[in-house]
Design a protein around this motif. Structure first.
Motif, short mmCIF file in Angstrom:
data_model
loop_
_atom_site.label_atom_id
_atom_site.label_comp_id
_atom_site.label_asym_id
_atom_site.label_seq_id
_atom_site.Cartn_x
_atom_site.Cartn_y
_atom_site.Cartn_z
N ASN A 120 0.83 -1.18 -0.13
CA ASN A 120 -0.09 0.08 -0.04
C ASN A 120 0.85 1.24 0.00
N VAL A 121 2.12 1.26 0.64
CA VAL A 121 2.72 2.60 0.71
C VAL A 121 3.95 2.51 -0.26
N MET A 122 4.85 1.32 0.05
CA MET A 122 5.97 1.33 -0.89
C MET A 122 5.69 1.00 -2.34
N GLY A 123 4.41 0.45 -2.67
CA GLY A 123 3.77 0.17 -3.90
C GLY A 123 3.63 1.51 -4.75
N THR A 124 3.26 2.47 -4.02
CA THR A 124 2.66 3.73 -4.42
C THR A 124 3.89 4.42 -4.66
N VAL A 125 4.95 4.49 -3.91
CA VAL A 125 6.51 4.98 -4.07
C VAL A 125 6.91 4.64 -5.28
N ILE A 126 6.96 3.06 -5.34
CA ILE A 126 7.76 2.48 -6.39
C ILE A 126 6.95 2.77 -7.94
N CYS A 127 5.78 2.77 -7.79
CA CYS A 127 5.16 3.11 -9.08
C CYS A 127 5.17 4.48 -9.40
N SER A 128 5.26 5.52 -8.53
CA SER A 128 5.10 7.04 -8.90
C SER A 128 6.54 7.16 -9.47
N LEU A 129 7.59 6.70 -8.73
CA LEU A 129 9.03 7.11 -9.20
C LEU A 129 9.21 6.46 -10.49
N ALA A 130 9.04 5.27 -10.57
CA ALA A 130 9.00 4.46 -12.18
C ALA A 130 8.26 5.30 -13.20
N ALA A 173 3.03 15.28 -5.13
CA ALA A 173 2.35 16.74 -5.95
C ALA A 173 3.39 17.79 -5.65
N ARG A 174 3.83 18.10 -4.79
CA ARG A 174 5.24 19.30 -4.76
C ARG A 174 6.25 18.80 -5.52
N GLU A 175 6.78 17.48 -5.53
CA GLU A 175 7.93 17.30 -6.11
C GLU A 175 7.67 17.17 -7.80
N PHE A 176 6.61 16.83 -8.18
CA PHE A 176 6.35 16.58 -9.59
C PHE A 176 5.74 17.76 -10.43
N ALA A 177 5.26 18.71 -9.70
CA ALA A 177 4.50 19.84 -9.98
C ALA A 177 5.50 20.49 -11.44
N ALA A 178 6.86 20.71 -10.95
CA ALA A 178 7.92 21.45 -12.14
C ALA A 178 7.74 20.62 -13.25
N ASP A 179 7.48 19.16 -13.37
CA ASP A 179 7.33 18.57 -14.58
C ASP A 179 5.98 18.50 -15.10
N THR A 239 -4.07 19.68 -7.28
CA THR A 239 -3.18 18.84 -7.14
C THR A 239 -2.79 18.79 -5.61
N GLY A 240 -2.36 17.64 -5.21
CA GLY A 240 -2.14 17.25 -3.77
C GLY A 240 -3.32 17.09 -2.87
N GLU A 241 -4.20 17.04 -3.62
CA GLU A 241 -5.57 17.02 -2.78
C GLU A 241 -6.08 15.37 -2.68
N THR A 242 -6.67 15.19 -1.61
CA THR A 242 -7.56 13.70 -1.67
C THR A 242 -8.94 13.99 -1.62
N LEU A 243 -9.49 13.37 -2.46
CA LEU A 243 -11.02 13.70 -2.58
C LEU A 243 -11.95 12.57 -1.84
N ARG A 244 -12.53 12.97 -0.94
CA ARG A 244 -13.32 12.13 -0.16
C ARG A 244 -14.48 11.56 -0.91
N VAL A 245 -15.00 10.44 -0.98
CA VAL A 245 -16.03 9.94 -1.58
C VAL A 245 -16.79 8.72 -0.41
N THR A 246 -17.27 9.35 0.40
CA THR A 246 -17.67 8.55 1.54
C THR A 246 -18.94 8.66 1.90
N GLY A 247 -19.95 9.68 1.46
CA GLY A 247 -21.14 9.94 2.04
C GLY A 247 -21.02 10.76 3.48
N GLY A 248 -19.80 11.33 3.62
CA GLY A 248 -19.51 12.12 4.88
C GLY A 248 -19.16 11.20 6.01
N PHE A 249 -18.66 10.01 5.92
CA PHE A 249 -18.14 9.18 6.99
C PHE A 249 -16.80 10.02 7.48
N ALA A 250 -16.86 9.75 8.76
CA ALA A 250 -15.82 10.27 9.52
C ALA A 250 -15.49 11.88 9.17
#
Length: 253
Positions: A120-130, A173-179, A239-250
């Motif tokens: 869940n974490v390193m997979g996101t890092v690995i794929c984004s960098l690749a 989002a911060r790191e890739f914005a310039a590209d 950019t840099g946002e997390t869109l919550r699609v939860t019906g207002g959960f939490a």
């Protein structure tokens, strides 16, 4: 209303965890808008079958086997995409470990805790960098990570891993914005797919619905529509946002 049926014509999308569930639905939606979609899944047969279903409908897709926690496998997939298509426009970091890992740390043990962080974490890092170099400078280039409403509850390692995905979204989002690469995330709530209905007891479903502001069942299409927005020109200033699609959960401020 503008016709967006070919909005992604000529674009290339890589969707991890693309053999089933959200990933498969994302792939179908993007290919229906003209993109060539590469469905990558640790289950190569599932990825191939999903791609075959799309091509049978006249859409453009290929399926490949890939473990997102394996740097070499991810690198090989991205290299093949670049060789065949010249670059990459959209990356959807959807692959992840879910329900079986939504348990207390003491129940899971260290081996499973490491595995969920690897995927869940390193997979996101690995794929984004690749994908970074393959996406650099491509008009409208966008990465979408899949977090979860569990990131706002943090009751398990699963929730913590999805909280980390929110943090990675901001950092990339911060790191890739310039590209010219936008990076956002979606945090789905409980989505009543056929699999969820089969696994969830009526009492548990009612409990979750009771924690939502909107007492209605989330649909897979709700998440698909969120993805299509985030990779579209309509979200060019997002950019840099997390869109919550939860019906207002939490829900919180």
């Amino acid at each position: 209303m503008a016709d967006n049926s070919t909005e992604h014509e000529g674009r290339v999308a890589l969707v991890t965890g693309g053999g089933r569930g959200f990933g498969k639905a994302f792939g179908e939606a993007l290919s229906a808008l003209g993109a060539h979609v590469v469905l990558a899944d640790i289950n190569g047969d599932a990825a191939a079958e999903a791609a075959a279903e799309l091509t049978a409908k006249g859409l453009s897709a290929t399926g490949v086997a890939c473990d997102v926690a394996d740097e070499a496998e991810v690198g090989a997939v991205v290299s093949e995409v670049v060789e065949r298509h010249g670059g990459l426009d959209i990356l959807v970091n959807n692959a992840g470990l879910h329900a079986a890992y939504n348990k207390p740390f003491t129940e899971l043990g260290l081996a499973k805790v490491r595995r969920v962080l690897d995927v869940n974490v390193m997979g996101t890092v690995i794929c984004s960098l690749a994908a970074h170099e393959a996406m650099r400078g491509r008009p409208g280039a966008a990465i979408v990570n899949i977090s979860s409403s569990a990131a706002y509850a943090n009751r398990s390692i699963y929730g913590v891993s999805k909280l980390a995905v929110r943090g990675l979204t901001v950092s990339f989002a911060r790191e890739f914005a310039a590209d010219g690469i936008r990076v956002n995330a979606i945090a789905p709530g409980l989505i009543f797919t056929d699999t969820v209905r089969a696994q969830l007891s009526p009492a548990e479903a009612d409990r979750v619905l009771g924690e939502q502001i909107l007492r209605q069942e989330g649909r897979e299409q709700d998440i698909v529509e969120a993805l299509l927005y985030l990779v579209s020109s309509k979200a060019s200033f997002v950019t840099g946002e997390t869109l919550r699609v939860t019906g207002g959960f939490a829900l919180s401020v």
